[in-house]
Design a protein around this motif. Structure first.
Motif, PDB file in Angstrom:
ATOM      1  N   VAL A 232      12.360  27.702  -4.971  1.00 36.98           N
ATOM      2  CA  VAL A 232      12.299  28.087  -3.554  1.00 36.98           C
ATOM      3  C   VAL A 232      13.673  28.539  -3.076  1.00 36.98           C
ATOM      4  CG1 VAL A 232      11.998  27.203  -1.207  1.00 36.98           C
ATOM      5  CG2 VAL A 232      10.319  26.651  -2.969  1.00 36.98           C
ATOM      6  N   LEU A 233      14.713  27.827  -3.483  1.00 41.17           N
ATOM      7  CA  LEU A 233      16.069  28.221  -3.094  1.00 41.17           C
ATOM      8  C   LEU A 233      16.461  29.564  -3.720  1.00 41.17           C
ATOM      9  CD1 LEU A 233      17.979  24.804  -3.294  1.00 41.17           C
ATOM     10  CD2 LEU A 233      17.008  25.926  -1.284  1.00 41.17           C
ATOM     11  N   ILE A 234      16.006  29.828  -4.931  1.00 38.59           N
ATOM     12  CA  ILE A 234      16.306  31.095  -5.597  1.00 38.59           C
ATOM     13  C   ILE A 234      15.660  32.271  -4.867  1.00 38.59           C
ATOM     14  CG2 ILE A 234      15.900  32.437  -7.709  1.00 38.59           C
ATOM     15  CD1 ILE A 234      18.176  30.353  -7.872  1.00 38.59           C
ATOM     16  N   THR A 235      14.504  32.035  -4.233  1.00 37.85           N
ATOM     17  CA  THR A 235      13.843  33.121  -3.493  1.00 37.85           C
ATOM     18  C   THR A 235      14.694  33.592  -2.314  1.00 37.85           C
ATOM     19  OG1 THR A 235      12.607  31.543  -2.097  1.00 37.85           O
ATOM     20  CG2 THR A 235      11.523  32.320  -4.114  1.00 37.85           C
ATOM     21  N   HIS A 236      15.634  32.761  -1.859  1.00 39.47           N
ATOM     22  CA  HIS A 236      16.526  33.192  -0.778  1.00 39.47           C
ATOM     23  C   HIS A 236      17.381  34.375  -1.232  1.00 39.47           C
ATOM     24  CE1 HIS A 236      16.335  28.821   0.965  1.00 39.47           C
ATOM     25  NE2 HIS A 236      15.203  29.495   1.126  1.00 39.47           N
ATOM     26  N   PHE A 237      17.829  34.329  -2.491  1.00 37.57           N
ATOM     27  CA  PHE A 237      18.601  35.454  -3.036  1.00 37.57           C
ATOM     28  C   PHE A 237      17.708  36.680  -3.181  1.00 37.57           C
ATOM     29  CE2 PHE A 237      20.725  31.638  -4.762  1.00 37.57           C
ATOM     30  CZ  PHE A 237      22.001  31.836  -4.249  1.00 37.57           C
ATOM     31  N   LEU A 238      16.461  36.429  -3.551  1.00 40.05           N
ATOM     32  CA  LEU A 238      15.507  37.525  -3.689  1.00 40.05           C
ATOM     33  C   LEU A 238      15.291  38.212  -2.345  1.00 40.05           C
ATOM     34  CD1 LEU A 238      13.677  38.733  -5.955  1.00 40.05           C
ATOM     35  CD2 LEU A 238      11.856  37.253  -5.111  1.00 40.05           C
TER      36      LEU A 238
ATOM     37  N   SER B  51      19.323  20.873 -11.675  1.00 39.68           N
ATOM     38  CA  SER B  51      18.274  21.883 -11.760  1.00 39.68           C
ATOM     39  C   SER B  51      18.679  23.161 -11.030  1.00 39.68           C
ATOM     40  CB  SER B  51      16.980  21.325 -11.170  1.00 39.68           C
ATOM     41  OG  SER B  51      15.977  22.320 -11.149  1.00 39.68           O
ATOM     42  N   LEU B  52      19.292  23.016  -9.858  1.00 39.90           N
ATOM     43  CA  LEU B  52      19.745  24.188  -9.098  1.00 39.90           C
ATOM     44  C   LEU B  52      20.812  24.958  -9.878  1.00 39.90           C
ATOM     45  CD1 LEU B  52      19.795  25.942  -6.579  1.00 39.90           C
ATOM     46  CD2 LEU B  52      21.416  24.319  -5.555  1.00 39.90           C
ATOM     47  N   THR B  53      21.700  24.234 -10.534  1.00 35.33           N
ATOM     48  CA  THR B  53      22.747  24.885 -11.333  1.00 35.33           C
ATOM     49  C   THR B  53      22.123  25.718 -12.451  1.00 35.33           C
ATOM     50  OG1 THR B  53      24.263  23.056 -10.879  1.00 35.33           O
ATOM     51  CG2 THR B  53      24.809  24.486 -12.739  1.00 35.33           C
ATOM     52  N   LEU B  54      21.143  25.148 -13.144  1.00 33.11           N
ATOM     53  CA  LEU B  54      20.457  25.882 -14.211  1.00 33.11           C
ATOM     54  C   LEU B  54      19.702  27.075 -13.636  1.00 33.11           C
ATOM     55  CD1 LEU B  54      19.431  26.124 -17.152  1.00 33.11           C
ATOM     56  CD2 LEU B  54      17.605  24.525 -16.551  1.00 33.11           C
ATOM     57  N   ALA B  55      19.044  26.880 -12.503  1.00 28.83           N
ATOM     58  CA  ALA B  55      18.276  27.957 -11.873  1.00 28.83           C
ATOM     59  C   ALA B  55      19.175  29.120 -11.474  1.00 28.83           C
ATOM     60  CB  ALA B  55      17.537  27.413 -10.649  1.00 28.83           C
ATOM     61  N   LEU B  56      20.330  28.805 -10.922  1.00 27.39           N
ATOM     62  CA  LEU B  56      21.274  29.854 -10.513  1.00 27.39           C
ATOM     63  C   LEU B  56      21.758  30.660 -11.713  1.00 27.39           C
ATOM     64  CD1 LEU B  56      23.354  27.973  -7.798  1.00 27.39           C
ATOM     65  CD2 LEU B  56      22.055  30.077  -7.449  1.00 27.39           C
ATOM     66  N   ALA B  57      22.038  29.959 -12.823  1.00 25.77           N
ATOM     67  CA  ALA B  57      22.520  30.650 -14.023  1.00 25.77           C
ATOM     68  C   ALA B  57      21.455  31.614 -14.553  1.00 25.77           C
ATOM     69  CB  ALA B  57      22.899  29.621 -15.093  1.00 25.77           C
ATOM     70  N   VAL B  58      20.200  31.147 -14.616  1.00 24.28           N
ATOM     71  CA  VAL B  58      19.113  31.986 -15.122  1.00 24.28           C
ATOM     72  C   VAL B  58      18.836  33.138 -14.156  1.00 24.28           C
ATOM     73  CG1 VAL B  58      16.661  32.038 -15.730  1.00 24.28           C
ATOM     74  CG2 VAL B  58      18.066  30.075 -16.395  1.00 24.28           C
ATOM     75  N   ALA B  59      18.810  32.849 -12.860  1.00 24.97           N
ATOM     76  CA  ALA B  59      18.516  33.884 -11.853  1.00 24.97           C
ATOM     77  C   ALA B  59      19.596  34.958 -11.837  1.00 24.97           C
ATOM     78  CB  ALA B  59      18.398  33.236 -10.473  1.00 24.97           C
ATOM     79  N   LEU B  60      20.847  34.540 -11.988  1.00 21.76           N
ATOM     80  CA  LEU B  60      21.951  35.501 -11.991  1.00 21.76           C
ATOM     81  C   LEU B  60      21.785  36.516 -13.113  1.00 21.76           C
ATOM     82  CD1 LEU B  60      24.686  36.311 -10.761  1.00 21.76           C
ATOM     83  CD2 LEU B  60      25.777  34.734 -12.369  1.00 21.76           C
ATOM     84  N   ILE B  61      21.381  36.036 -14.275  1.00 24.15           N
ATOM     85  CA  ILE B  61      21.184  36.931 -15.422  1.00 24.15           C
ATOM     86  C   ILE B  61      19.988  37.859 -15.184  1.00 24.15           C
ATOM     87  CG2 ILE B  61      20.562  37.017 -17.877  1.00 24.15           C
ATOM     88  CD1 ILE B  61      22.042  34.309 -18.174  1.00 24.15           C
TER      89      ILE B  61
ATOM     90  N   SER C 223      26.218  36.216  -3.719  1.00 19.34           N
ATOM     91  CA  SER C 223      27.587  36.130  -3.213  1.00 19.34           C
ATOM     92  C   SER C 223      27.997  34.671  -3.245  1.00 19.34           C
ATOM     93  CB  SER C 223      27.682  36.683  -1.788  1.00 19.34           C
ATOM     94  OG  SER C 223      26.956  35.858  -0.879  1.00 19.34           O
ATOM     95  N   TRP C 224      29.284  34.415  -3.277  1.00 18.96           N
ATOM     96  CA  TRP C 224      29.766  33.029  -3.311  1.00 18.96           C
ATOM     97  C   TRP C 224      29.353  32.254  -2.061  1.00 18.96           C
ATOM     98  CZ3 TRP C 224      30.618  31.037  -7.684  1.00 18.96           C
ATOM     99  CH2 TRP C 224      31.195  31.768  -8.726  1.00 18.96           C
ATOM    100  N   PRO C 225      29.435  32.875  -0.862  1.00 21.27           N
ATOM    101  CA  PRO C 225      28.970  32.147   0.332  1.00 21.27           C
ATOM    102  C   PRO C 225      27.481  31.806   0.253  1.00 21.27           C
ATOM    103  CG  PRO C 225      30.392  33.950   0.983  1.00 21.27           C
ATOM    104  CD  PRO C 225      30.119  34.137  -0.480  1.00 21.27           C
ATOM    105  N   ALA C 226      26.674  32.710  -0.323  1.00 28.76           N
ATOM    106  CA  ALA C 226      25.232  32.458  -0.438  1.00 28.76           C
ATOM    107  C   ALA C 226      24.963  31.329  -1.430  1.00 28.76           C
ATOM    108  CB  ALA C 226      24.511  33.730  -0.871  1.00 28.76           C
ATOM    109  N   ILE C 227      25.710  31.320  -2.539  1.00 23.85           N
ATOM    110  CA  ILE C 227      25.566  30.251  -3.529  1.00 23.85           C
ATOM    111  C   ILE C 227      25.964  28.907  -2.918  1.00 23.85           C
ATOM    112  CG2 ILE C 227      26.475  29.327  -5.709  1.00 23.85           C
ATOM    113  CD1 ILE C 227      26.700  32.261  -6.678  1.00 23.85           C
ATOM    114  N   ALA C 228      27.083  28.930  -2.153  1.00 26.18           N
ATOM    115  CA  ALA C 228      27.533  27.702  -1.484  1.00 26.18           C
ATOM    116  C   ALA C 228      26.473  27.223  -0.496  1.00 26.18           C
ATOM    117  CB  ALA C 228      28.857  27.955  -0.771  1.00 26.18           C
TER     118      ALA C 228
END
Length: 317
Positions: A104-110, A57-67, A116-121
């Motif tokens: 909730v994890l995606i809101t951290h990027f917000l 789910s996190l992988t899918l969320a990251l892909a959608v959020a990145l776009i 960034s790669w460190p943030a994704i990691a």
């Protein structure tokens, strides 16, 4: 106030997840603890399934959020668009349990305003630590096999009593209403025992099988047959001579009913009884004919009752 084992394990797992996330210097370390709280389930298998689903789910969320964030920037509108796309895709790919945690994890990027790669990691590590601690604390599960085996014995004892009582009331005009209550109580007991069996089997990664669950499913089918037999028995007024053969079958089964009984002996007796019924003289009155028909219905249902157990044994070989 009673504190359950799952509550204790959740508290321990969440605390450990928070300590680990803080020790390795992750941002938003409390998220790891929250993920643990949301990932501890009743069984080992369901926890493992939840853990895998959360990572996907996190992988899918990251892909959608990145776009979405790349197009619209790190704003509320972009987050709304992310949810508009992410939620339907999560449902489609059967990852809906991870919607809240991943978002909730995606809101951290917000909040950070950048990818960034460190943030994704960091987010992946939070997720892995959270679900990993949930899996770790759920490795301990009390062994309930002995209780399940005791439940089997209880079911068999009550079924033997039911068969014996049915044999007793077969040729009596006054029927015992308590037999229907016994059936209902046993049905409730078997349902709970079957749920316990499912939980026991889902807590085994190695050597898992569905024997206990299927055993109680078999007894539930047999109980339905007994209930149908009781419905016929309630209106039956057969003589002792007419009911004798079926009484013998019911009494014999009540004495021999057990988990390891494959039903072969009773099936042989059923064949003998069937032959005796065929050799009897035809009824000479309407009432006798109706009684004979009801006895035959009972006999057929009893055959089905035994065949269910015999079929269960064949499947287990």
């Amino acid at each position: 106030m009673k504190i359950g084992l799952r509550t204790i394990k959740t508290a321990i797992g969440a605390a450990i997840a928070l300590l680990i996330a803080e020790a390795i210097g992750l941002a938003y370390p409390t998220s790891a603890a929250i993920i643990t709280v949301l990932s501890v389930t009743n069984t080992k298998r369901s926890t493992a399934k939840t853990a895998i689903g959360r990572v996907l789910s996190l992988t899918l969320a990251l892909a959608v959020a990145l776009i979405c964030f790349s197009i619209l920037g790190f704003h509320a509108i972009a987050f709304g668009l992310y949810l508009l796309i992410f939620i339907p895709f999560s449902v489609k790919f059967k990852l809906s349990e991870g919607i809240a945690v991943s978002s909730v994890l995606i809101t951290h990027f917000l909040s950070d305003g950048r990818f960034s790669w460190p943030a994704i990691a960091n987010e992946y590590l939070l997720m892995i630590i959270g679900v990993g601690c949930a899996l770790a604390v759920n490795l301990y599960m009390p062994d309930t096999e002995k209780r399940i085996q005791e439940d089997q014995l209880v079911v068999e004892v009550i079924m033997r009593d039911l068969l014996q009582e049915m044999a007793t009331y077969l040729n009596q005009s006054s029927k015992e209403a308590m037999l229907f209550q016994m059936c209902q109580s046993l049905a409730d007991f078997i349902k709970e025992a079957q749920n316990n069996a499912r939980q026991f089997e889902e807590n085994r990664f190695v050597g898992a099988n569905h024997y206990y669950f299927e055993y109680f499913a078999m007894r539930r089918l047999q109980l339905r047959i007994l209930n149908n037999m009781l419905t016929i028995l309630q209106d039956l007024s057969a003589t002792e001579e007419e009911a004798h053969e079926l009484q013998e079958l019911l009494n014999f089964t009540s004495e021999t009913l057990a988990e390891d009984n494959d039903g072969k002996v009773i099936q042989e007796k059923i064949a003998e009884t069937n032959q005796k019924y065929r050799q009897k003289d035809l009824p000479d009155s309407r009432e006798a004919f109706e009684n004979r028909a009801q006895l035959f219905q009972l006999f057929q249902l009893f055959q089905e009752f035994i065949e269910i157990k015999a079929s269960f044994h064949r499947q287990q070989k």
